[in-house]
Motif scaffolding. Sequence first.
Motif, PDB file in Angstrom:
ATOM      1  N   HIS A  76      24.017  28.304 106.303  1.00 22.13           N
ATOM      2  CA  HIS A  76      23.928  29.242 107.425  1.00 22.13           C
ATOM      3  C   HIS A  76      24.248  28.506 108.727  1.00 22.13           C
ATOM      4  N   GLU A  78      25.311  29.402 111.454  1.00 21.94           N
ATOM      5  CA  GLU A  78      24.960  30.102 112.696  1.00 21.94           C
ATOM      6  C   GLU A  78      23.603  29.652 113.233  1.00 21.94           C
ATOM      7  N   LEU A  79      22.794  29.015 112.401  1.00 16.64           N
ATOM      8  CA  LEU A  79      21.470  28.549 112.824  1.00 16.64           C
ATOM      9  C   LEU A  79      21.516  27.147 113.445  1.00 16.64           C
ATOM     10  N   ASP A  81      23.012  25.973 116.091  1.00 16.48           N
ATOM     11  CA  ASP A  81      22.829  25.916 117.547  1.00 16.48           C
ATOM     12  C   ASP A  81      21.360  25.866 117.922  1.00 16.48           C
ATOM     13  N   ALA A  82      20.555  26.685 117.287  1.00 23.35           N
ATOM     14  CA  ALA A  82      19.124  26.732 117.610  1.00 23.35           C
ATOM     15  C   ALA A  82      18.437  25.417 117.265  1.00 23.35           C
ATOM     16  N   THR A  83      18.742  24.873 116.100  1.00 25.65           N
ATOM     17  CA  THR A  83      18.084  23.631 115.706  1.00 25.65           C
ATOM     18  C   THR A  83      18.595  22.452 116.512  1.00 25.65           C
ATOM     19  N   ALA A 114      11.978  27.037 113.920  1.00 26.16           N
ATOM     20  CA  ALA A 114      13.068  27.691 114.660  1.00 26.16           C
ATOM     21  C   ALA A 114      13.994  28.436 113.698  1.00 26.16           C
ATOM     22  N   ILE A 115      14.251  27.845 112.547  1.00 27.74           N
ATOM     23  CA  ILE A 115      15.092  28.511 111.540  1.00 27.74           C
ATOM     24  C   ILE A 115      14.402  29.779 111.056  1.00 27.74           C
ATOM     25  N   GLU A 117      12.101  31.573 112.558  1.00 25.58           N
ATOM     26  CA  GLU A 117      12.031  32.593 113.613  1.00 25.58           C
ATOM     27  C   GLU A 117      13.308  33.415 113.664  1.00 25.58           C
ATOM     28  N   ARG A 118      14.437  32.755 113.485  1.00 22.44           N
ATOM     29  CA  ARG A 118      15.719  33.465 113.571  1.00 22.44           C
ATOM     30  C   ARG A 118      16.082  34.158 112.258  1.00 22.44           C
ATOM     31  N   ARG A 119      15.606  33.612 111.145  1.00 22.23           N
ATOM     32  CA  ARG A 119      15.890  34.197 109.832  1.00 22.23           C
ATOM     33  C   ARG A 119      14.622  34.164 108.978  1.00 22.23           C
TER      34      ARG A 119
END
Length: 128
Positions: A76, A78-79, A81-83, A114-115, A117-119
Amino acid sequence: MPRPDHDIPQPVRPPILPPDFPDIPQNPSSELQPPPSPTATPDKFAGTVPAPSEHETLRRENGRLRDKINEVLEKHPELRDATDEIALTQGLHVEVGTPFLERVRGKLQERARAIIERRPDLERLFDD
């Protein structure tokens, strides 16, 4: 017509060989080993390994969590950036007094949160 019993070959026993070292007395195979000394630790006699230290356990758990995070990020992207954002801010903060492996563990757990929270559907991957 059945064959007579005398035609069946009988098993052959190997000859008894002399000892390799005749000067050294040989232990009979039926002799039991002496009991271990009371001061012996299990790894000396039973072949067991002592329990890993707390540092080794924490290091192994950190490695597994890091591997899971990297595996999720490969599947994934797309995750990432957040991490990455969290990883950058983590580098700016210095914790005094906290042992290194525990600091690493906390940072990895923060990235895993963080992962999740987003997924939220990926939470099952971090249930260990």
